[in-house]
Design an enzyme around this catalytic site. Structure first.
Site, PDB file in Angstrom:
ATOM      1  N   ASP A  76     -13.408  -2.601  -2.589  1.00  0.00           N
ATOM      2  CA  ASP A  76     -12.348  -2.805  -3.573  1.00  0.00           C
ATOM      3  C   ASP A  76     -12.155  -4.317  -3.791  1.00  0.00           C
ATOM      4  O   ASP A  76     -11.996  -5.063  -2.824  1.00  0.00           O
ATOM      5  CB  ASP A  76     -11.063  -2.165  -2.990  1.00  0.00           C
ATOM      6  CG  ASP A  76      -9.950  -2.035  -3.998  1.00  0.00           C
ATOM      7  OD1 ASP A  76     -10.228  -2.009  -5.206  1.00  0.00           O
ATOM      8  OD2 ASP A  76      -8.778  -1.928  -3.557  1.00  0.00           O
ATOM      9  N   HIS A  77     -12.148  -4.739  -5.027  1.00  0.00           N
ATOM     10  CA  HIS A  77     -11.911  -6.154  -5.375  1.00  0.00           C
ATOM     11  C   HIS A  77     -12.845  -7.143  -4.663  1.00  0.00           C
ATOM     12  O   HIS A  77     -12.380  -8.140  -4.094  1.00  0.00           O
ATOM     13  CB  HIS A  77     -10.446  -6.555  -5.103  1.00  0.00           C
ATOM     14  CG  HIS A  77      -9.476  -5.863  -5.999  1.00  0.00           C
ATOM     15  ND1 HIS A  77      -9.290  -6.229  -7.308  1.00  0.00           N
ATOM     16  CD2 HIS A  77      -8.667  -4.798  -5.788  1.00  0.00           C
ATOM     17  CE1 HIS A  77      -8.398  -5.419  -7.861  1.00  0.00           C
ATOM     18  NE2 HIS A  77      -8.010  -4.536  -6.962  1.00  0.00           N
ATOM     19  N   HIS A 107      -6.683   0.496 -11.915  1.00  0.00           N
ATOM     20  CA  HIS A 107      -6.130  -0.073 -10.675  1.00  0.00           C
ATOM     21  C   HIS A 107      -4.610  -0.022 -10.789  1.00  0.00           C
ATOM     22  O   HIS A 107      -4.062   0.242 -11.851  1.00  0.00           O
ATOM     23  CB  HIS A 107      -6.572  -1.528 -10.521  1.00  0.00           C
ATOM     24  CG  HIS A 107      -7.977  -1.664 -10.031  1.00  0.00           C
ATOM     25  ND1 HIS A 107      -8.273  -2.161  -8.790  1.00  0.00           N
ATOM     26  CD2 HIS A 107      -9.155  -1.336 -10.601  1.00  0.00           C
ATOM     27  CE1 HIS A 107      -9.589  -2.146  -8.622  1.00  0.00           C
ATOM     28  NE2 HIS A 107     -10.148  -1.654  -9.707  1.00  0.00           N
ATOM     29  N   GLY A 108      -3.958  -0.312  -9.666  1.00  0.00           N
ATOM     30  CA  GLY A 108      -2.498  -0.462  -9.706  1.00  0.00           C
ATOM     31  C   GLY A 108      -1.789   0.778 -10.197  1.00  0.00           C
ATOM     32  O   GLY A 108      -0.817   0.696 -10.951  1.00  0.00           O
TER      33      GLY A 108
END
Ligand code: G3H
Ligand code: 13P
Ligand code: ZN
Length: 324
Positions: A97-98, A226-227
């Site tokens: 992730d990221h 995302h988020g």
């Protein structure tokens, strides 16, 4: 092509390509749940086995240094077997992730990840394209899938965007996808990381109109949100009733996420809601049973609460139940 130390295929993991193709066609989204420890992993796998849902296990850079990457790799291998032991083998993707550098993505691919995100969203457009392309070229040699990002979310990416979003510009997506060769695209349409996504009094809406425009330009291409935590108010209330101090925590409406999941959005990232579920359960035990000091007595309820939350998401928000 150099020989990597362990291929995800040897660990029983899958990449996201086929899962996304099915999800886009079927009008559902695959849960992408973050994990940092054993209890989170147990809850994720128990929820996915119970609902027969495929799953994306997400590991952030922070999770990697917190939990140790060797242990994480073995936990992920264990996850595949654990699901089968529970009676329902489910497809498991192990995803970075990221990822913020080529080197980090490469390291993860070498240690058995089946999917990576290269998040070049803070960079000028051409630099984002070049970095993403470089990761794709490396990853595809090993049949590892890559997620890129266009547009900047508020939240942990605040360092650059301050408190506001930079929405994805639909007119850039065709060019980005064509030039980079990414397998999926994370977009910014008003979701943000963390538990404080909107200010009190603000209209808590995401820009489904931008999503629709993006879909028109790259029909059937896998889109990622995302988020996407919803910040359940009952969890916030439990935390605050038991000594916590979370003021004005507001998330994305589950109804809006459901609509998104029915479109080309095929991966929905949820981390903060899990943190809230665990914190609420642990605080409750500490408050109501101050004599407890066995970690299993508070991490156990935290795990149960997390599993319940994840089952709810799969059944009522993502629609990935029965798709394993
Ligand atoms: O988007 C970020 C995820 O919630 C992971 O958070 O970097 O604190 O592990 P973290
Ligand atoms: P939340 O903070 O809304 O759970 O988002 C998690 C996420 O996007 C992980 O990449
Ligand atoms: Zn994210």
């Amino acid at each position: 092509m150099e020989k990597i130390s362990v291929s995800y295929k040897e660990l029983g993991l899958v990449n996201s390509r086929e899962l996304f193709a099915k999800a886009v066609k079927g009008g559902y989204a695959i849960p992408a749940y973050n994990f940092n420890n054993l209890e989170q992993l147990q809850a994720i796998i128990m929820a996915c086995a119970e609902t027969a849902s495929p799953v994306i296990l997400q590991v952030s850079k922070g999770a990697r240094s917190y939990a140790n990457e060797t242990l994480l790799k073995h936990l992920a291998r264990g996850a595949v077997e654990f699901a089968a032991e529970l009676g329902t083998p489910v497809p498991v993707v192990l995803h970075l992730d990221h990822g913020d550098t080529f080197e980090l993505c490469k390291e993860c691919i070498e240690s058995g990840f089946s999917s990576v995100m290269i998040d070049g969203s803070h960079l000028p457009y051409e630099e984002n394209v070049a970095l993403t392309r470089k990761v794709v070229e490396y990853a595809h040699q090993y049949d590892v899938t890559v997620e890129g990002e266009l547009g900047v979310l508020a939240g942990i990416e605040d360092e650059v965007s301050a408190a506001h979003h930079t929405y994805t510009q639909p007119e850039e997506v065709e060019d980005f996808v064509a030039k980079t060769g990414v397998d999926s695209l994370a977009i910014s349409i008003g979701t943000s990381h963390g538990a404080f996504k909107f200010k009190p009094g603000e209209d808590p809406k995401i820009r489904l109109d931008i999503l629709a425009e993006i879909e028109q330009r790259i029909p059937g291409f896998p889109i990622v949100l995302h988020g996407a935590s919803s910040v359940p108010q009952e969890l916030v209330q439990t935390i605050n009733e038991h000594g916590g101090k979370l003021k004005d925590a507001i998330g994305i409406s589950e109804d809006q996420l459901r609509l998104a999941a029915k479109s080309a959005v095929c991966k929905i990232n949820i981390d903060s809601d899990g943190r809230l579920a665990m914190t609420a359960a642990v605080r409750k035990v500490f408050d109501e049973k101050p004599e407890e000091f066995d970690p299993r007595k508070y991490l156990g309820p935290a795990r149960d609460s997390l599993k319940k939350l994840y089952v709810h998401k799969i059944l009522n928000v993502l629609g990935s139940n029965g798709k394993a």
